[in-house]
Design an enzyme around this catalytic site. Structure first.
Site, mmCIF file in Angstrom:
data_model
loop_
_atom_site.group_PDB
_atom_site.id
_atom_site.type_symbol
_atom_site.label_atom_id
_atom_site.label_comp_id
_atom_site.label_asym_id
_atom_site.label_seq_id
_atom_site.Cartn_x
_atom_site.Cartn_y
_atom_site.Cartn_z
ATOM 1 N N HIS A 1 39.105 63.491 30.270
ATOM 2 C CA HIS A 1 39.547 64.197 31.492
ATOM 3 C C HIS A 1 38.587 63.927 32.657
ATOM 4 O O HIS A 1 38.465 64.750 33.563
ATOM 5 C CB HIS A 1 39.658 65.709 31.284
ATOM 6 N N LYS B 1 27.652 49.822 54.380
ATOM 7 C CA LYS B 1 28.619 49.678 53.285
ATOM 8 C C LYS B 1 28.484 48.402 52.489
ATOM 9 O O LYS B 1 28.188 47.335 53.012
ATOM 10 C CB LYS B 1 30.038 49.717 53.872
ATOM 11 N N GLU C 1 38.664 46.381 43.448
ATOM 12 C CA GLU C 1 39.818 47.025 44.093
ATOM 13 C C GLU C 1 41.019 46.090 44.153
ATOM 14 O O GLU C 1 42.160 46.500 43.932
ATOM 15 C CB GLU C 1 39.442 47.481 45.508
#
Ligand code: ARG
Length: 463
Positions: free
Chosen positions: A156, A283, A290
């Site tokens: 979970h 960044k 992705e």
């Protein structure tokens, strides 16, 4: 417009219809397979006395030259031809004259394209099987290296029990091993030769289908000429295996993205496999992971597309089937590049063992082990579960880990707890004591790694 079928027509094809119908834009990648199949066909026609040996030799030479010229860049494949088959035949006739017109004896574009596609997909599947082998080798090496790299195991997405990185990577080793088996099965399902099935009902010429099948590396000829030209099951099987590979890569990508986030900081993706932001200078984004996750959609799409295309097609060949190509090519290309880049990202990624270990310690991942300890002291498991739950609650209130409770505090909850609790619930012990088959304990992991070693050796030799 250079067409193979003008005779019956009096009017011209509408220009838009011509474009709509044409497949040259995408089936030109089948050129090597088309030439290979045509050469086998020509050789067999001569062997069977359907054409002269000398004619076959000229056909074969002409076919070889077409391929060589296209590869050398001196013969462009242009949209003036309807498909790759028309391109080859028209060029052959241009080059060697009348005899070129004999190549298509006892053959239809229907069995021709079925053959080309099988030859092409078979090679691509072999290449992906090799990619999967390399991925498994990579994971195997990492597993050996990270037998004692502790990390939290999750359910979970909540910290559950401590595991090792070796064990976590081992899960992906299993997935990619199954993927390999799936592709090997798909390969076995495509390894029958449709050449000689004609348009749908075989031919009246005495073709030797077994000979062409053998020359082209198939297990044998297909057994039903109608099925031969209309079977795309092997593509659906391949696309389904490819979808599963992407599903696995996508799950793995999702984990890498999480692990690479500022919240986790379990890994650092190498500069070579990250990109920056045009506005935010700090960044470093996990774009490869992705994109792999994102590209999963188009491979699933290919599977759905072909399943849907095939569902209402009456026997035998119908032009709908031309739609099998673009989606299949795209899915094969996508899976290949994703496997290669993902492996590169994985092999250059740095694991922050300290962060992973700390994270495993912080989330009460040894709570089950406290309960198991109490069971060892004679407390029934359900009661042990309750006591441990209360201990966890006390720790949460104090903002400490189970390992940080004093013996007095422990004993206030259960007098059976002794000094040996600390040893019993240490991270090393929590993992080491998990020795059931397939569990993360390093001793068990070593056994599994040995089994994997054998499996890798077995599959290394095969395609
Ligand atoms: N371009 C066609 C395809 O990919 C080749 C077969 C054409 N056959 C025909 N009867 N029109 O399916």
């Amino acid at each position: 417009m250079a067409q193979l079928w003008g005779g019956r027509f009096t009017g011209k094809t509408d220009e838009m219809v011509y474009q709509f119908n044409a497949s040259i834009g995408f089936d030109q990648r089948l050129l090597p397979q088309d030439i290979r199949g045509s050469k086998a066909h020509a050789r067999m026609l001569a062997k069977q006395g359907i054409i002269q040996e000398e004619e076959a030799a000229r056909l074969i030479e002409g076919l070889d030259r077409i391929l060589a010229d296209v590869e050398a860049g001196t013969l462009p494949i242009t949209t003036e031809y309807e498909d790759v088959h028309s391109f080859v035949e028209a060029n052959l006739i241009d080059r060697i004259g009348e005899v070129g017109k004999k190549l298509h004896t006892g053959r239809s574009r229907n069995d021709q394209v079925a053959l080309d596609m099988k030859l092409y997909v078979r090679d691509e599947v072999d290449a992906i099987i090799l990619e999967l082998q390399q991925m498994r080798e990579q994971l195997h090496a990492m597993m050996k290296e990270h037998l004692d790299t502790y990390m939290p195991g999750f359910t979970h997405l909540q910290k559950a029990q401590p595991v090792t990185l070796a064990h976590h990577l081992g899960a992906y080793f299993e997935m990619f091993s199954r993927d390999r088996e799936n592709l090997c099965f798909a390969r076995s399902m495509m390894n029958t030769c449709p050449l000689g099935a004609g348009a749908l009902a075989g031919t009246t010429y005495p073709l030797d289908r077994a000979a062409t099948a053998e020359e082209l590396g198939f297990d044998g000829p297909t057994r039903n000429s109608m099925d031969s030209v209309s079977d795309r099951d092997y593509l659906i099987l391949t696309l389904s295996s490819l979808s599963m590979i992407m599903m696995h890569l996508s799950r793995f990508s999702e984990e890498v993205i999480l692990w690479n986030s500022n919240e986790y900081q379990f890994v650092e993706i190498d500069d070579a496999y990250s990109t920056g932001s045009s506005i935010m200078p700090q960044k470093k984004n996990p774009d490869v992971a992705e994109l792999v996750r994102g590209k999963t959609g188009r491979v699933y799409g290919a599977l759905m597309s072909l399943l849907t295309t095939m569902k209402g097609i009456p026997l035998a060949y119908d032009k709908d089937m031309q739609e099998d190509k673009e989606v299949t090519f795209d899915a094969l290309d996508t899976v290949k590049i994703c496997l290669t880049l993902f492996r590169g990202m994985l092999s250059t990624m740095k694991f922050r063992k300290d962060r992973m270990r700390q994270s495993a310690k912080n989330g009460f991942t040894n709570a089950t082990d406290v309960a198991d300890y109490l069971v060892g002291k004679g407390v029934p498991f359900r009661d042990a579960h309750g006591i441990t739950g209360r201990l966890v609650l006390a720790c949460i209130e104090k903002g400490i880990a189970l390992d940080d409770l004093s013996l007095e505090e422990y004993q206030a909850f259960c007098p059976l707890i002794e000094e040996d609790i600390y040893e019993a619930i240490s991270m090393e012990n929590c993992v080491a004591r998990r020795t059931t088959y397939g569990a993360p304990g390093p001793e068990m992991m070593k056994k599994i790694i040995e089994i994997n070693e054998g499996e890798l050796a077995r599959t290394r030799g095969e395609a």
